[in-house]
Design an enzyme around this catalytic site. Structure first.
Site, short mmCIF file in Angstrom:
data_model
loop_
_atom_site.label_atom_id
_atom_site.label_comp_id
_atom_site.label_asym_id
_atom_site.label_seq_id
_atom_site.Cartn_x
_atom_site.Cartn_y
_atom_site.Cartn_z
N ARG A 940 41.41 38.35 43.33
CA ARG A 940 40.46 39.34 43.83
C ARG A 940 39.04 38.82 43.59
NH1 ARG A 940 41.61 44.65 41.12
NH2 ARG A 940 43.42 44.59 42.48
N ARG A 1009 34.31 46.49 36.72
CA ARG A 1009 34.82 45.75 37.88
C ARG A 1009 33.82 45.77 39.03
NH1 ARG A 1009 41.36 46.84 38.08
NH2 ARG A 1009 41.80 46.36 35.90
N LYS A 1074 40.04 49.52 32.17
CA LYS A 1074 39.13 49.15 33.25
C LYS A 1074 38.03 50.19 33.42
CE LYS A 1074 42.56 51.04 36.47
NZ LYS A 1074 43.53 50.67 37.50
N LYS A 1076 35.09 51.44 36.40
CA LYS A 1076 34.70 51.31 37.80
C LYS A 1076 33.41 52.07 38.08
CE LYS A 1076 39.45 50.66 39.49
NZ LYS A 1076 40.50 51.11 40.42
N CYS A 1295 47.69 51.26 49.71
CA CYS A 1295 47.59 50.10 48.83
C CYS A 1295 48.57 49.02 49.30
CB CYS A 1295 47.90 50.51 47.40
SG CYS A 1295 49.64 50.91 47.12
N CYS A 1301 53.20 43.48 44.78
CA CYS A 1301 52.73 44.22 43.60
C CYS A 1301 53.88 44.46 42.63
CB CYS A 1301 52.09 45.54 44.00
SG CYS A 1301 51.51 46.49 42.58
N CYS A 1340 52.83 53.36 43.83
CA CYS A 1340 53.05 53.75 42.44
C CYS A 1340 51.97 54.76 42.08
CB CYS A 1340 53.00 52.53 41.53
SG CYS A 1340 51.34 51.94 41.20
N CYS A 1344 45.54 53.14 43.38
CA CYS A 1344 44.58 52.18 43.92
C CYS A 1344 43.91 52.68 45.20
CB CYS A 1344 45.25 50.84 44.17
SG CYS A 1344 45.76 50.00 42.67
#
Length: 1444
Positions: A940, A1009, A1074, A1076, A1295, A1301, A1340, A1344
């Site tokens: 990414r 991120r 994470k 964001k 996603c 994944c 899942c 995302c």
């Protein structure tokens, strides 16, 4: 009473975000620092205060720390050295929000050098003026984003009326005021000038739009704001004396009050910008003489800047005669008296001079004394004197200053001195060699000369022989110029040990300090650099400056001896380093630690600080000898016991150093041998322990523990059981189910199986092969397990399958395994154990009941285990032990035996923007073949703001073809993502991305991120502002580790880990999870601002410019199925900040999460849980405490959508933009849709930019009008202009999910278009083709594609099974809620059909689908994240509706 320094320091402290304070020559201390320390104890404000030594470079420190911050202040007592170094950086400094507070005594000569280099130059003469001008300078720098010099006279004491602490920040952040009031006065003086002219002065017309006038207008506006707060005017020119004078005296400096008839005194408070009209106002037509009186001790040019300004202004006056202008210098205020001024006027009238007049005698320059050498430094100089005695020469000794000047102590001068000495010695050697060739030289002299040449580099022998040679030459009767020359150079006969001694300030700028030239010179010279910063004061230093850089730089050079020593830690190592440095024929750098606060510091304090620094690894002791490397030996020797012990632990944990033991034994032997006897003893004890364990295992019953686990929970319980078995004396081994075959199990006696559930009652991936083999054996009627005794423990979630018809999926794999083992002949020695996530303690409840049954079987249930169980290895351990994200990634890349990286490294590669994956479509097939999964990697890119150039697009396209799977994806973080990159292509891919001027650092991992921002095609100027802000914030929060460049870009890491990396924001543990950030521009919420940890909602002023941001905190999407401790959450608005404050606000929010986030449980580690645990008000107060000020109240804003605006649009600058629909962001060529090829062709001709959106679509931006036809032609050719899709499809998002994944439970990207095909038919049948419904799907629950804010969403639970959610807000303002916990496609269509029909018939005007399903009673609204589970499953009659 207060001093000027105290007043200025207080304002700098209260107004600034960062303060850089220049230190005086030791042992003196900074007067500013004393005030800062006092304020730290009393003030709530907490700016960052950094110190720069006198020899350091303040300009580079300011440049490093000014980026992305609010206001920066520099405080210093003026010196020529400080001013010159500021002048060198003036071009860059002038455009920063920066105030340079410079204290002077009685000389303005040095500071005036800055006058032409900065936009604003203020001068204060009294403590009150210093206070007020400090406020004015701070306001001016912050509002104008330009540098301001504020010069004030130190040593003055007077009454100062200070503004309140709480008034400082509001004044700095207040709106700009107009510089002209309604009554025509500005800043307390006439706006129209002294002569009453409105449109000019004395017939001259000002140029209102000139840069100088614009700057002066800005000054007046800031002065007006300051006046409103202090109630005292700050005047650019303060006039006293006669109103119609015959003589006007402009004064610059400290001038006492003098009253004289017909004379007017004008004190200059603003030197730049000073319009000519203002000077003419102060010098009316009645004046026949103008005197410029300046306090200068020296001036290098004929005329001063103020004199030239006055001359220029007078020449603009059109009337004649013009007054005569005389320049006068004075050095002391006592020289300014009424008689002296009268005499000066008479002199100027009778004999006007064309050169400046010196008022009073100029004192001769005082003789220079040798600089003071702090007494503690003798710790090292005495050792040098003892070791080298007569031959020691300190080339920059302070004793040289009286004879050679202050420059004698600089490294540049010392280097030149050494070079000259070495050249003269080389000439001596050449002369001796030439003399030996002469026939008339007798045999005895020839022998002496020859012997000296052989030992010329030997310290003792060269000195002894030199005396004999000189005696023989003087006694000889040779008459030759060579003899005269040799005797003239006699001082160079003995071999000397040449040293340059300096402070760590030299390491701040290798270029300007001269150290670079010394290192690169190749000369035989030794440099001793003393670092005196105490360990306990290390955080007060500039975090951007690395004191170890000298050592690192020198080691990189390859031919330099380097050592790091500390006399209070290891005296023997100091001696060894000094001797080795002297022996090395070339440059040597010795970094010496000597921590003390002042000369009063005791030896005990120095010892304590040294021990702390060395033991903590802050100051590692090491030696680097390049000669050893040439001999094939290890050049690096580590002398720190503390770091050696760390090294031992690394080796024992089998990290990358233990891999070096296996792969490079020669290096490893050298490395391990340097550990010392303590490590050898530890290894002996470990070997004895292993032998003891072996003896126990011979008698202990064997227990095999096998597990199957995808998420790691099953593995954790299996390891727990095995460890507890070993503690009870059992011989326990552990492995996965698939690591054993049926034949293997048939030979075992006792086996425990631990398994969790994957998908729809399926076994996890690492157990499926054995499951299939067991089923096949059972179908054949075999009974191979006659010896086997077994027990099974399963982990599941009874709530995961709430419908009665699905209840059998709960813990299905363990139940099936238990039954199958019995069917194959096995005997159960303990009943089946079931761990349920819904129990009070989760699976632990069932485990506590089951585990004692195991120990009872072996008769060890009564054994008490005293030893604590080892903590499981978590992400926090991995991060801390990684060496700042290095781990063993570099070694793993070299391992060609597998396509994967080590499990711990796959956690670290996320920080580098890389996820390890495998092709799940063929996973079972490869398992059956007995080969490892088809591993590949996802990469990414970090691309703040989502903007790239056409060249970058082309390079991304090429990377996908050459290194990836041939396609690439636009992600929901508005950046590029590549799939299918195999391990050997990882490094070339990263290097290609780097070549495109992009990177992947911090695109994933527990850091901030990719920062995203709105696309907004019509507001070109505003987009640039928010885009620049996104880039600035991303850069500000970027990790500083050099691991990324070392691993992927082949930047060399020197000396192993002896000199450690540094993370000023993150520390070695980084963030708990994470983080964001998004920037939204109302009314479009295309970035789903409330779904981010931190959001900035742009607020626009009346002129369309970016005024600042409303700040939101606490958004997040991730959930775990069945775990009600996890939930999505929307962010809360906590206030307003300016654009300048934004990056710092982001930093403080992130640091508050860093220090308060949950590091024990990753599922509850996001900022949303931290805020709910602390409380929003407490969290906000903590952020504001770190900021040092309160956020302003939030300002009004409105959102109305979160979908992209498709089609063509024209920006306010006349350039064109077009938003393209890219289904789920996948850039690929398909039959009839060659999107990848089309975009490649467009990139070849496009001159603007590409903007990627958070909805996974693409905008071609900044298209000139003349280029529009060609772009339209290409769009039509490749069908990229097709926007005839239904509004449902245009509003959908998915996603990646399968096949790459590793977290996917169900299809997403490959399935959503198929589902949309069917649902959009329902919409068309009900007349809703053009009505947008936001539909999102993920494979899942991690979220995302931000499904939890969609109007209708599907979250994968198992193949073909999804949780269905309804009721999200159309523009992302409300969370949806689970309507059905498990639905398949037929059920989805059965539910949506009637619902969509009813929506078409019953909706209100403008009502969105998400609002309708709540009003119609299908689902309850979600009011907050913590209430997400409340009333889930539908409302009223719809709660029990069964899908057909």
């Amino acid at each position: 009473m207060s001093t000027a320094i105290s007043s200025v320091a207080r304002i700098a402290f209260l107004a600034s975000d960062i303060i850089v304070d220049s230190q005086p020559t030791p042992p003196a201390t900074s007067a500013f620092a004393e005030k800062y320390n006092a304020l730290l104890a009393t003030s709530s404000r907490r700016p960052t205060v950094l110190s720069v030594p006198l020899a350091g470079d303040p300009g580079s420190s300011l440049l490093r720390n000014a980026s992305g911050t609010g206001l920066v202040s520099f405080t210093a007592a003026s010196s020529s050295q400080t001013v010159i170094r500021l002048v060198l950086h003036a071009a860059e400094l002038s455009s920063l929000a920066l105030v340079l507070h410079l204290a002077v005594t009685d000389d303005l000569s040095d500071v005036l050098l800055l006058r032409s280099a900065v936009p604003f130059f203020l001068i204060s003469h009294t403590p009150q003026e210093a206070h007020d001008n400090a406020v004015l300078a701070s306001r001016l720098a912050r509002t104008e984003k330009k540098a301001v010099v504020h010069v004030f006279v130190q040593g003055e004491i007077g009454e100062v009326r200070e503004i309140a602490e709480d008034d400082v920040q509001p004044l700095l952040l207040a709106e700009k005021l107009s510089s002209v009031k309604a009554n025509g006065s500005t800043n307390g003086h006439s706006a129209n000038g002294a002569n009453g002219h409105t449109n000019g002065v004395n017939g001259t017309s000002p140029s209102p739009h000139s840069p100088a006038n614009d700057l002066f207008t800005a000054y007046e506006s800031a002065a007006l704001s300051t006046l409103s707060c202090t109630h005292r005017p700050c005047l650019p020119l303060a006039k006293t004396g006669a109103s119609e004078p015959h003589t006007v005296i402009f004064t610059l400096g400290k001038v006492p009050d003098v009253e004289m008839e017909g004379v007017s005194f004008v004190s200059v408070g603003l030197l730049t910008p000073l319009p000519p009209s203002r000077l003419l106002d102060a010098a009316p037509p009645s004046a026949t003489r103008v005197i410029i009186l300046e306090q200068l001790h020296h001036w290098n040019t004929k005329w001063t800047p103020l004199y030239l300004d006055v001359i220029d202004a007078i020449h603009q006056r059109q009337s004649d005669p013009r007054p005569h202008v005389q320049s006068v210098y004075f050095t002391h205020p006592d020289q300014i008296t009424a008689p002296s001024v009268l005499k000066l006027i008479q002199t100027a009238s009778s004999a006007p001079s064309t050169t400046p007049i010196n008022l009073g005698s100029v004192s001769p320059s005082p003789a220079l004394d040798a600089p003071h050498v702090p007494k503690h430094e003798s710790s090292y100089t005495k050792i040098l004197s003892h070791l080298f005695d007569e031959r020691l020469e300190i080339s920059n000794s302070p004793s040289l200053v009286p004879a050679q000047g202050a420059v004698a102590t600089s490294p540049e001068y010392a280097l030149g001195r050494v070079r000259g000495q070495l050249d003269q010695r080389a000439e001596l050697i050449r002369s001796i060699q030439e003399l030996m060739e002469l026939k008339e030289v007798d045999e005895e002299l020839h022998k002496l000369l020859s012997q000296w040449l052989l030992v010329k580099d030997d310290a003792a022998k060269s000195r002894a022989l030199s005396k004999q040679v000189i005696t023989a030459l003087e006694a000889s009767k040779l008459s030759n110029r060579l003899v005269d020359r040799i005797l003239a150079l006699r001082a160079h006969f003995p071999a000397r040990s040449r040293w340059i001694i300096g402070s760590d300030a030299w390491s701040y700028d290798l270029g300007s300090s001269g150290l670079h030239h010394t290192i690169a010179s190749g000369l035989d010279i030794n440099i001793l650099v003393l670092d005196t910063l105490p360990y306990t004061s290390r955080n007060s230093a500039d975090p951007h400056r690395r004191k170890q850089d000298v050592g690192l730089y020198a080691m990189n050079h390859g031919d330099v001896y380097v050592a790091s020593i500390a006399v209070y830690s290891s005296y023997a190592q100091v001696l060894q380093a000094f001797v080795e440095a002297d022996r090395h024929k070339g440059p040597s750098i010795v970094l010496a630690y000597l921590p003390y606060q002042s000369e009063e510091s005791t030896a005990l304090e120095v010892l304590k600080e040294t021990k702390l620094a060395v033991d903590a690894g802050y100051w590692p002791l090491y030696r680097w000898d390049p000669v050893k490397e040439q001999e094939g030996k290890e050049p690096f020797t580590l002398d720190s016991d503390a770091v050696k012990n760390d090294l031992q632990q690394f080796l024992d944990r089998q990290n990358h150093l233990s891999q070096l033991v296996r792969s490079k034994p020669q290096f490893a032997t050298e490395l391990v041998s340097s550990l010392g006897e303590n490590v050898k003893e530890a290894r002996r004890r470990k070997a004895q322990q292993a032998y003891d364990e072996l003896l126990v295992a011979l008698d202990a019953p064997p227990l095999l523990v096998l597990y199957a686990s995808d998420g790691g929970t099953g593995e954790k319980y299996a390891k727990k059981l095995a460890n507890r078995g070993k503690a009870r004396g059992l011989s326990a081994t552990i492995g996965t189910l698939d690591s054993r075959s049926i034949d293997d199990l048939a030979q075992e006696e006792y086996v425990v199986f631990v398994t969790s559930v994957a998908g729809q009652g399926e076994p996890p991936q690492n157990g499926r092969t054995l499951f299939k083999a067991l089923n096949a054996a059972a179908n054949r009627g075999e009974k191979p397990f006659s010896k086997l005794r077994f027990s099974v423990f399963g982990l599941g979630d009874s709530h995961y399958w709430p419908r009665p018809e699905d209840a059998h999926y709960y813990n299905k794999p363990c139940k099936d395994l238990d039954a199958r083992l019995e069917q194959l002949g096995g005997q159960r020695f303990a009943d089946l154990g079931l761990g349920d996530d819904q129990d009070a303690d989760g699976p632990e409840t069932g485990y506590k009941v089951w585990e004692p049954l195991i120990w009872k079987t072996f008769g060890v249930d009564s054994v008490e285990v005293q030893e604590a169980e080892p903590d499981p290895i978590t992400n926090e351990h991995i991060k801390a032990a990684s060496g700042f994200l290095r781990g063993t990634i570099a070694e793993g890349l070299e391992d060609t035996s597998t396509g994967a990286l080590a499990a711990s490294d796959t956690q670290l590669t996320k920080f580098h923007g890389i996820y390890q994956q495998d092709d799940r479509d063929i996973r079972d097939e490869r398992q059956a073949q007995g080969v490892e999964p088809a591993y590949s990697f996802m990469i990414r890119v970090r691309m703040p703001g989502g903007v790239c150039t056409p060249d970058q697009w082309l390079q991304m396209d090429q990377i996908a073809d050459e290194h990836g799977c041939g396609t690439f994806k636009i992600t929901t973080r508005a950046t590029f993502q590549f799939h299918g990159v195999i391990k050997r292509h990882l490094k070339p891919s990263i290097q290609a991305i780097n070549k495109a001027l992009l990177d992947t650092l911090a695109a994933c991992g527990d850091v901030n991120r990719n920062v995203i921002c709105s696309a907004i095609p019509t507001l070109s100027k505003l987009h640039k502002q928010v885009y620049d802000f996104a880039k600035l914030t991303s850069a500000h929060l970027l990790p500083r580790t050099t691991a990324y460049h070392e691993i992927w870009l082949d930047k060399k890491m020197v000396a192993g880990e002896a000199v450690k990396d540094f993370e000023p924001l993150y520390g070695e543990f980084y963030l708990p999870r994470k983080f964001k950030i998004a920037v939204a521009v109302p009314p479009t919420n295309d970035v789903d601002i409330f779904a981010n940890d931190l959001g900035f909602i742009a607020i626009v002023d009346d002129h369309g410019d970016l005024a600042g941001f409303n700040v939101t905190v606490g958004g997040g999407m991730g959930v775990t199925h069945g775990n009600k401790k996890t939930y999505p959450r929307l962010a809360d608005v906590i206030g307003f900040c300016t654009v300048e404050q934004g990056p710092i606000v982001a930093e403080k929010v992130m640091l508050t999460q860093r220090d308060n986030g949950n590091r024990q449980e990753r599922k509850n580690a996001r900022l949303k849980y931290t805020i709910d645990r602390m409380g929003l008000d407490v969290f906000k107060a903590e952020v504001e405490s770190r900021l040092g000020y309160k956020l302003a109240p939030a300002r009004p804003y409105t959102f109305d959508r979160n979908v992209d605006d498709y089609g063509w649009a024209t920006g306010e600058n006349g350039e064109h933009h077009v938003m393209l629909y890219i289904e789920n962001g996948r850039i690929q060529d398909e039959p009839g849709r060659d999107f990848k090829t089309g975009l490649r062709e467009i990139a070849k001709v496009h001159k603007g930019t590409f903007r990627l959106t958070a909805n996974q679509h693409l905008m071609l931006s900044d298209i000139a009008a003349e280029d529009v036809p060609e772009i339209k032609r290409l769009l039509a050719k490749y069908k990229l202009d097709n926007l005839s899709h239904s509004a449902l499809r245009l509003s959908s998002s998915a996603c990646v999910s399968f096949p790459t994944c590793g977290l996917a439970m169900a299809e997403s990207e490959r399935y959503l278009p198929v589902l949309v095909d069917k649902v959009e038919k329902m919409c068309e049948e009900n007349g809703l083709r053009n009505d947008s419904i936001v539909m999102r799907m993920t494979g899942c629950p991690n979220g995302c594609a931000r499904p939890y804010v969609a109007e209708v969403a599907f979250v994968g639970k198992a193949p073909g099974s999804y949780a269905m959610l309804l009721g999200g807000g159309y523009y992302g303002q409300r969370l949806n809620k689970i309507y059905r916990e498990a639905v398949s496609e037929p059920e989805i269509l059965a539910i949506l059909g009637p619902m969509i029909k009813r929506y078409a018939l019953e909706r209100l005007e403008g009502e969105r689908f998400g609002d309708f399903v709540i009003r119609a009673g299908y689902i309850a609204p979600t009011t907050s994240g913590k209430e997400w589970y409340d009333r889930m499953g539908g409302e009223g009659e719809y709660r029990e509706v069964a899908a057909a």
